[in-house]
Design a protein around this motif. Structure first.
Motif, short mmCIF file in Angstrom:
data_model
loop_
_atom_site.label_atom_id
_atom_site.label_comp_id
_atom_site.label_asym_id
_atom_site.label_seq_id
_atom_site.Cartn_x
_atom_site.Cartn_y
_atom_site.Cartn_z
N UNK A 85 0.85 -1.19 0.00
CA UNK A 85 0.00 0.00 0.00
C UNK A 85 0.88 1.23 0.00
N UNK A 86 0.55 2.18 -0.87
CA UNK A 86 1.25 3.46 -0.84
C UNK A 86 0.29 4.45 -0.20
N UNK A 87 0.50 4.73 1.10
CA UNK A 87 -0.53 5.42 1.86
C UNK A 87 -0.43 6.93 1.80
N UNK A 88 0.81 7.43 1.86
CA UNK A 88 0.95 8.86 2.09
C UNK A 88 2.16 9.42 1.36
N UNK A 89 1.98 10.60 0.77
CA UNK A 89 3.12 11.33 0.22
C UNK A 89 3.65 12.21 1.34
N UNK A 180 7.56 8.28 0.42
CA UNK A 180 6.20 7.80 0.65
C UNK A 180 6.16 6.90 1.87
N UNK B 193 -3.31 -0.35 -5.01
CA UNK B 193 -3.17 0.06 -3.61
C UNK B 193 -2.33 1.32 -3.48
N UNK B 194 -2.45 2.20 -4.48
CA UNK B 194 -1.65 3.41 -4.52
C UNK B 194 -2.55 4.59 -4.16
N UNK B 195 -2.64 4.89 -2.86
CA UNK B 195 -3.52 5.99 -2.41
C UNK B 195 -2.96 7.33 -2.83
N UNK B 196 -1.62 7.43 -2.84
CA UNK B 196 -1.00 8.69 -3.24
C UNK B 196 -1.34 8.97 -4.70
N UNK B 199 -5.01 10.08 -5.04
CA UNK B 199 -5.21 11.50 -4.71
C UNK B 199 -4.66 12.38 -5.84
#
Lengths: 212, 401
Positions: A85-89, A180, B193-196, B199
């Motif tokens: 999962x790539x959650x946050x920049x 990230x 699964x790439x939330x970045x 967005x």
């Protein structure tokens, strides 16, 4: 009971910025951790355990689930294509992936591109419809056009200082890079509360535009 | 590539030695017995199928299918899951069978290896399909059975995340009507699964604030029942609303099964669009880095085989469970050795037969004239008496001479 989050942290350039971000988010991470040579650092006050890894290995640790979450540059994620999962920049360690050459570069018959990122480079030139031979190097990529190993290189550019010093120019940028926050597929469910809480706190700091 | 050495085998396949097989069989037995008790009958289908039928219908992408040519030049595939072969059987051999049909399976399936992370080219799946019932009860039944199966397999700590394909489709239809390409890139971001990236895509679309807020809100639709309430307020689209109502009912049924503490809602989770049509779910075990179960509703698959009936089901990744379930090593039953000289062969073999009939494990061995092949009867930690073989873990040694 809150569970301990195992965090894969990239050693080197990104580490200090990432740990500063964690501190800004209110996590009690002692400053002396930044200087330690230990590879596994328990941080019970923060409910975490840091695993200090080589940046390119961070996604691997996270994909296998030996680390629940990790911090890693987008350059590595693009190159490694791991199932995480790539959650946050996190907005830190900002730079870009670029195509670089000597100022007098013109497309030759046989084009060679040297890079630390062979997957990124191959994909980029394929999508551009260009036929190039990609040469994988492990460091000092700027050397390649200077000594004639390759006529162009694909590499990360932060300030452009190294390029200028070696008389190279940036032809174009491929994508923007920042660090990230990534998460393992299972940890993201099993430790959902802890990960979500961390994400929210980091997001607040990022939104507030903390200067790190 | 150089010629492989004699002991080499292709990447992504593995040998299972006796202790691993014992454990795998135990998991398989317990899980299938559990499925039996829920009225699912076991089915077996061929390892090889036509590419044009089962291969095309399967959810596995083309480049991950193992393809081969038969002697007539027809393209065949090694099955990549059991769902499409079962769809074929239900639409042909079981065409007259009244619905609902409940089937279970344990089978090896094949997928061309991707990269690392323990992904295997051949692995075992144990699962069920519930054909011909589109009710929330049916979806809840397969989830409850997945939970029972995980318990039966010996997985102590696990969670199920449940989502619905319809919600996102409905919401995207509402926010981005007629913009299939943009819808596609948002879905692809979630699938990766790439939330970045998700967005980022929203930002690129330059939508009015309210619309962008709705899309961004999807990322928060995780958790308990309250996530469904948030989802309900996020989209007025009919499909989105009916999907949420459906999930609400599934949760109600799971409450009645008393298993809802294992289940969380996650509307950001989406599966393969061309395959799943409704509820989807994944199961996660605490000790393992990747999902151990996955399933959902696939109402369009059977239509491809000529019997348009709704279906739902799931599969456990049995060998992944094998890797992760600890402390379930079965104490190996040690055999009794019956050894005899050629003169006492009949007595020795009869004794072994007797022991086997009583349920013991008996192995036999002949003692040659020179006596060097006799196994010593003493403690295995002591050196064997001169001229005798070491006792290699027999629970008892019976000698006829």
């Amino acid at each position: 009971m809150a569970e301990v989050l195992k965090v894969a942290m990239p050693k080197g350039r990104i580490y200090k910025k990432a740990s500063a971000l964690f501190r800004a988010a209110g996590l009690p991470i002692p400053l002396d951790v930044d200087e330690t040579r230990k590879l596994v650092i328990p941080l019970p006050e923060a409910g975490m355990e840091f695993i200090l890894a080589k940046p390119v290995d961070v996604p691997t640790y996270v994909e296998y689930g030996v680390a629940d979450i990790g911090i890693v540059g987008k350059d590595v994620l693009m190159e490694e294509k791991k199932d995480v999962y790539e959650l946050l920049d996190l907005g830190i360690a900002r730079c870009r992936m670029s195509v670089i050459a000597l100022p007098d570069w013109t497309p030759g018959i046989r084009q060679r591109v040297a890079t630390k990122y062979p997957n990124v480079a191959s994909q980029y030139f394929r999508e551009q419809g260009q036929q190039v031979e990609v040469v994988k190097l492990n460091g000092s990529i700027e050397l390649a056009p200077l000594i004639g190993l390759a006529d162009r290189i694909v590499d990360m550019v932060e300030t452009g200082q190294t390029l200028r010093e070696n008389g190279l120019v940036e032809l174009n940028s491929i994508f923007e890079i920042t660090s990230r926050l990534i998460a393992n597929r299972v940890s993201y469910r099993m430790k959902n509360a802890e990960i979500q809480q961390l994400c929210d706190r980091l997001q607040q700091v990022i939104n507030a535009g903390a200067q790190l | 590539m150089s010629k492989p050495k004699g002991f080499e085998k292709p990447a992504g396949v593995r040998d299972y030695l006796p202790h691993a097989v014992a454990k795998l069989r135990r998991i398989e037995r317990e899980v299938l017995a559990c499925m039996d008790r829920w009225g699912y009958r076991q089915i077996m289908t061929p390892t090889m199928e036509y590419y044009d039928t089962v291969g095309v219908a399967s959810s596995t992408s083309d480049q991950k299918l193992f393809k081969l040519l038969n002697n007539r030049g027809t393209t065949m595939v090694l099955r990549s899951d059991m769902t499409s072969p079962i769809a074929r059987v239900v639409s042909s051999l079981l065409k007259e069978e009244p619905l609902p049909i409940r089937l279970s399976y344990h089978a090896n399936v094949f997928r061309a290896i991707e990269e690392e992370a323990g992904r295997e080219s051949e692995f075992f799946q144990t699962g069920v399909e519930l054909v011909g019932d589109d009710s929330p009860e049916a979806d809840a039944e397969v989830i409850a059975l997945a939970i029972e199966s995980l318990k039966a397999a010996g997985v102590a700590r696990f969670k199920i995340a449940m989502g619905h394909m319809g919600f996102l489709n409905g919401l995207l239809q509402e926010v981005l009507p007629e913009r299939a390409e943009d819808q596609g890139s948002l879905k692809q971001d979630l699938l990766n699964r790439d939330y970045v990236g998700y967005r980022g895509t929203i930002e690129r679309l330059n939508l009015p604030e309210e619309q962008a807020g709705k899309l961004d809100g999807v990322l928060k639709l995780r958790g308990g029942r309250e996530a469904l309430e948030h989802a309900q307020s996020l989209s007025g689209n009919t499909l989105a609303q009916s999907s949420i109502r459906h999930l609400g009912k599934v949760l109600e049924v799971l409450d009645a099964y008393e298993v809802s503490e294992h289940v969380m809602i996650d509307l950001t989770m989406i599966g393969d669009f061309s395959y799943y049509t409704g509820m989807i779910f994944e199961g996660y075990a605490a000790e393992l880095g990747s999902p151990v179960a996955s399933g959902g509703r696939y109402d369009k698959l059977l239509r491809q085989f000529g019997r348009a009936v709704p279906s739902t089901g799931f599969a456990l990744k049995t060998n992944r469970i094998l890797d992760g379930v600890s402390g379930t090593d079965i104490p190996e039953e040690r055999p009794i050795l019956v050894q005899y000289t050629p003169a006492f062969r009949k007595e020795g073999l009869q004794k072994a037969t007797e022991l086997r009939a009583q349920g013991y494990i008996a192995v036999t061995s002949v003692i040659e004239e020179n006596d060097h092949s006799e196994v010593a009867g003493q403690n295995e930690h002591q050196p064997p008496a001169a001229g005798k073989l070491l006792n290699k873990g027999y629970q008892e040694i019976i000698t006829f001479k």
